[in-house]
Design a protein around this motif. Structure first.
Motif: not given
Lengths: 334, 334
Positions: A327-328, A330, A334, B6, B10, B14-15, B104, B107, B143, B146
């Motif tokens: 679970n690197k 990243v 978005n 994650e 990701k 999405r947002l 996550d 995230y 965020f 966005r």
């Protein structure tokens, strides 16, 4: 993130002598203020007769600490499922990053709870305790006796359960497993009057042991109550005990037997109450003579969870067990 | 037990517009007393300048609820690691059995926090808000903008950060990403005086916005404070607001801007304070005219976590993503 399964945990983390100093150290550190342990978080799912607890404790000097999620859904038997479930995770105390997930379905809780019972018995019960009364015939009724054997030479178990069938099953299974004589008794009073040491393991909402049944030399460990509405002992028992011990006073005052004694006013915040960690740290001695009546109120603490989870983690790593999940981190796109 | 990484989360959660009704519904249910949400559990790891929070909420009628563990370890930058980490798990509301793990690394928290900001802006900011002031230049500063774009036609962003380098980096990156003009401003006062809508995203321990900078029509969303010692707004701002909104009053009274206003006595428990869910449920309307000054205090709630985790889970299943971990319950052989 490394993940350990219930099967591996059950196979390699055993309820044996090794577990006792692990949990003793946890209580000692708690008594020495080397632990940060917030109150239990609890979610009730009333529609399903369910509850989920979250417990945690950060122990100074340790690499990781546990967060434990444990559920009790008491309609699960209708689906053929156990009521208790859950898992523990270990978080790095250096970075806050989750390191390991222990999918134990409550097994490690069974172990650390039973070990606390054994520790209570070690410091508080008469050394020559031979006859052990068990109220309740569920999973902890089994684990508590297994743990007790590590510290006392148990010769006989007297078991009482509201369900005679469950008590009979318990007796047959525990006798086969341990070789100890296990007798089903059909009233709680007789169990208490005939035992050197009594363990209560029920989810009872009203007292199942009366103060008038107490006798010199008796030790009682009450581990059933872990919520405001649960109670196994008449409050008068806590008053008549020559020594009253809690896993943590704060939590027992909210969720344990102590809660009811404080509520009814038979004990107050000025009453003399000892914490288990004061015994394991040798700050205080436990039982002083053969005549004393002693009581230990256990509600289950996050520091036990951190201790058993760290122990389990090390046992797993020694054996190269566990499944890595990649679970690197990243970057965001978005 | 199914595990989502994650990377997958990701990529596919999405947002966007879809996330807004999800989080609105969460606040509505909270306002309608259809949510059981215990207080946040918090462990401080002072030696490492770290903290771990656990949040949760059970929403009636949903199949699962989330328990979220999120950490902030503010020395991590020395190791080249992000300060925030964590995961969410989903628990069955039928059986209490953990169903899914969302690795996550924070995230989903970024998303649900930003969406709450957008919801606040939707109900409270002037519809023609064009110039947006952002205090702080970290991850939420990104965020929030966005998310805001989903509800307002943002023409210009004014950013202020104690670190001009970070502000410059923010401006360059956000301009490239969004096409919006982003200007670095070297004092917070000028940002507030020149903006229609201000978002504070800092971990400040003392007010960074003064009441004397307020002007008619301004909306402020303060999302930085989520602990007793944090504060971004002078308490007088909460008094002068024509409408003061909290994500939850109870939690803001403990951890948000509201906490300081109550502590200093400029507001009391009798003051008129609205919850965000009273706006999303249409029980109350938000802004009533172009002149009102409005303030929204966000501390981050467990019900947002349950909502975003359920949304993410469904998005993952639709795409057949996730890794199953076998963890059959096995009988004890202890």
């Amino acid at each position: 993130m490394i993940i350990f399964t219930e099967q591996d945990l059950k196979q390699h983390v055993r309820l044996n002598q090794e577990a006792i100093p692990i949990i003793e150290e946890a209580f000692t550190k708690l008594a020495n203020n080397e632990v940060e342990m917030p109150p239990i978080m609890r979610v009730d799912v009333h529609d399903q007769n369910g509850e989920v607890d979250v417990k945690t404790a950060y122990v100074k000097g340790k690499d990781m600490f546990a967060i434990k999620v444990s559920s009790g859904f008491f309609n699960n038997f209708k689906l053929g499922l156990p009521s208790g479930n859950g898992l523990m995770m270990l978080i790095s105390t250096q970075t806050g990053i989750p390191q390991a997930l222990l999918l134990d379905n409550g097994y490690l809780t069974e172990v650390r709870t039973a070990v606390a019972g054994a520790i209570a018995a070690k410091y508080l019960s008469r050394e020559d305790s031979e006859t052990v009364g068990v109220l309740g015939a569920g999973s902890q009724a089994r684990f508590q006796v297994r743990a007790l054997k590590l510290v006392r030479d148990v010769k006989k178990v007297l078991v009482y359960s509201r369900s005679t069938d469950r008590a009979k099953k318990y007796a047959a299974e525990m006798k086969a497993e341990t070789g100890i004589e296990v007798e089903v008794i059909d009233c709680a009073e007789q169990v208490v009057r005939s035992s050197d040491l009594v363990i209560t393991t029920t989810p009872s909402k009203e007292p199942i042991i009366k103060a008038e049944w107490l006798h010199p030399g008796l030790h009682i460990t009450a581990m059933g109550s872990d919520a405001e509405h649960k109670q196994e002992l008449e409050t008068e028992i806590l008053v008549r005990a020559d020594m009253l011990v809690c896993d943590t006073i704060k939590q027992c005052a909210r969720l344990g037997e102590l809660h009811h004694a404080l509520d009814s006013g038979v004990l107050t915040n000025d009453s003399t109450i000892v914490e288990l960690g004061q015994l394991t740290s040798k700050e205080l001695t436990g039982r002083e003579n053969e005549e004393q009546i002693t009581v230990c109120d256990l509600t289950g603490t996050g520091v036990q969870d951190t201790a058993i989870a760290l122990f389990a983690y090390n046992e797993m790593l020694k054996r190269n067990l566990g499944q890595q999940v990649e679970n690197k981190t990243v970057s965001l796109k978005n």
